[in-house]
Motif scaffolding. Sequence first.
Motif, mmCIF file in Angstrom:
data_model
loop_
_atom_site.group_PDB
_atom_site.id
_atom_site.type_symbol
_atom_site.label_atom_id
_atom_site.label_comp_id
_atom_site.label_asym_id
_atom_site.label_seq_id
_atom_site.Cartn_x
_atom_site.Cartn_y
_atom_site.Cartn_z
ATOM 1 N N GLY A 13 0.831 -1.193 0.000
ATOM 2 C CA GLY A 13 0.000 0.000 0.000
ATOM 3 C C GLY A 13 0.868 1.245 0.000
ATOM 4 N N VAL A 14 0.352 2.331 -0.535
ATOM 5 C CA VAL A 14 1.158 3.546 -0.648
ATOM 6 C C VAL A 14 1.523 4.130 0.718
ATOM 7 C CG1 VAL A 14 0.396 4.139 -2.970
ATOM 8 C CG2 VAL A 14 -0.905 4.958 -0.998
ATOM 9 N N GLN A 15 0.851 3.733 1.758
ATOM 10 C CA GLN A 15 1.190 4.185 3.106
ATOM 11 C C GLN A 15 2.080 3.182 3.838
ATOM 12 O OE1 GLN A 15 0.436 7.267 4.279
ATOM 13 N NE2 GLN A 15 -0.298 7.574 2.206
ATOM 14 N N SER A 16 2.568 2.180 3.126
ATOM 15 C CA SER A 16 3.382 1.128 3.735
ATOM 16 C C SER A 16 4.804 1.607 3.984
ATOM 17 C CB SER A 16 3.425 -0.088 2.798
ATOM 18 O OG SER A 16 4.397 -1.011 3.217
ATOM 19 N N GLY A 20 9.554 2.631 1.817
ATOM 20 C CA GLY A 20 10.680 3.405 2.349
ATOM 21 C C GLY A 20 11.817 2.527 2.825
ATOM 22 N N ASN A 21 11.488 1.371 3.406
ATOM 23 C CA ASN A 21 12.531 0.434 3.844
ATOM 24 C C ASN A 21 13.368 -0.049 2.667
ATOM 25 O OD1 ASN A 21 10.886 -1.430 6.569
ATOM 26 N ND2 ASN A 21 11.557 0.679 6.460
ATOM 27 N N ILE A 36 13.206 5.014 -9.097
ATOM 28 C CA ILE A 36 11.928 5.305 -9.732
ATOM 29 C C ILE A 36 10.888 4.382 -9.116
ATOM 30 C CG2 ILE A 36 10.609 5.203 -11.880
ATOM 31 C CD1 ILE A 36 13.237 5.778 -13.378
ATOM 32 N N HIS A 37 9.829 4.963 -8.594
ATOM 33 C CA HIS A 37 8.715 4.171 -8.064
ATOM 34 C C HIS A 37 7.740 3.964 -9.215
ATOM 35 C CE1 HIS A 37 10.057 4.276 -3.909
ATOM 36 N NE2 HIS A 37 10.504 5.482 -4.213
ATOM 37 N N LEU A 38 7.887 2.830 -9.903
ATOM 38 C CA LEU A 38 7.062 2.558 -11.069
ATOM 39 C C LEU A 38 5.598 2.432 -10.664
ATOM 40 C CD1 LEU A 38 6.908 2.075 -14.101
ATOM 41 C CD2 LEU A 38 7.355 -0.350 -13.653
ATOM 42 N N MET A 39 5.322 1.563 -9.694
ATOM 43 C CA MET A 39 3.952 1.416 -9.213
ATOM 44 C C MET A 39 3.959 0.693 -7.875
ATOM 45 S SD MET A 39 0.668 -0.244 -11.113
ATOM 46 C CE MET A 39 -0.933 -0.230 -10.353
ATOM 47 N N HIS A 40 3.158 1.198 -6.978
ATOM 48 C CA HIS A 40 2.886 0.522 -5.711
ATOM 49 C C HIS A 40 1.362 0.465 -5.571
ATOM 50 C CE1 HIS A 40 7.088 0.645 -4.632
ATOM 51 N NE2 HIS A 40 7.116 1.939 -4.885
ATOM 52 N N GLY A 41 0.897 -0.359 -4.662
ATOM 53 C CA GLY A 41 -0.544 -0.485 -4.483
ATOM 54 C C GLY A 41 -1.203 -1.443 -5.462
ATOM 55 N N ILE A 42 -0.405 -2.283 -6.124
ATOM 56 C CA ILE A 42 -0.987 -3.347 -6.950
ATOM 57 C C ILE A 42 -1.854 -4.187 -6.015
ATOM 58 C CG2 ILE A 42 -0.405 -5.491 -8.190
ATOM 59 C CD1 ILE A 42 2.105 -3.987 -9.220
#
Length: 167
Positions: A13-16, A20-21, A36-42
Amino acid sequence: MKKPIISLTSDFGVQSQGIGNMEGVILGIVPDASIIHLMHGIPDFDIRIGARTMESVQYLPVGFHVCVVDPGVGSSRRAIIIKVKRGDYLVGPDNGVLIPAISVLGGFEKAAEITNPKLMIQPVSPIFHGRHIFAPAAAHLANGIVIDEFGPTLGFNELVPAPYQEA
C-alpha cells in the motif's frame, strides 16, 4: 560515471513503510542511485497485474527493476535475477511476474537464483524478501557485482512461466 537507475514495483500500500525500507536499503548500498517508483498499491498478490506493470519498464532507462508481488513469500519459491538483452536486470520472485518484461526488453540473456547470504540483509525475514533479498540484490548489481556472484545459473525453461499466455 552515470547514476544507476533502480525501479521499484510492489503490491505494498502507498502508506506502507515497506516502500521506504526498500529505498533506504538501496541507498545504504548505492547512495548515488536514482530510484523510480514505477507502481505501488498493486492489488495484494495479483501476479497478473504485477506482470503487466513490469512490461512498462521498457519506457524506463536501462536499469535494475525490482518487483515485489509475491504470494509465495516465506515458501520454497526462488528469488531470482534475470539479465535481458537491452542491458537491464529484473529482480524478484520466481512466480512469473518478471517474465513478460523479458520480451519487451530484447529477450532473455541469463538468470540466477539469489542464494548468496553475503548479498542479502541478515537475518532474512520470512515475510519481507523485498527488503532483505530483492532491494539489496538490485543495489549490489548497480554497484557492479556480477550476476554469477548471487547464486546458481538458471535456464529460461527453469523459470516459472508468465501468468498469461501472450507473454
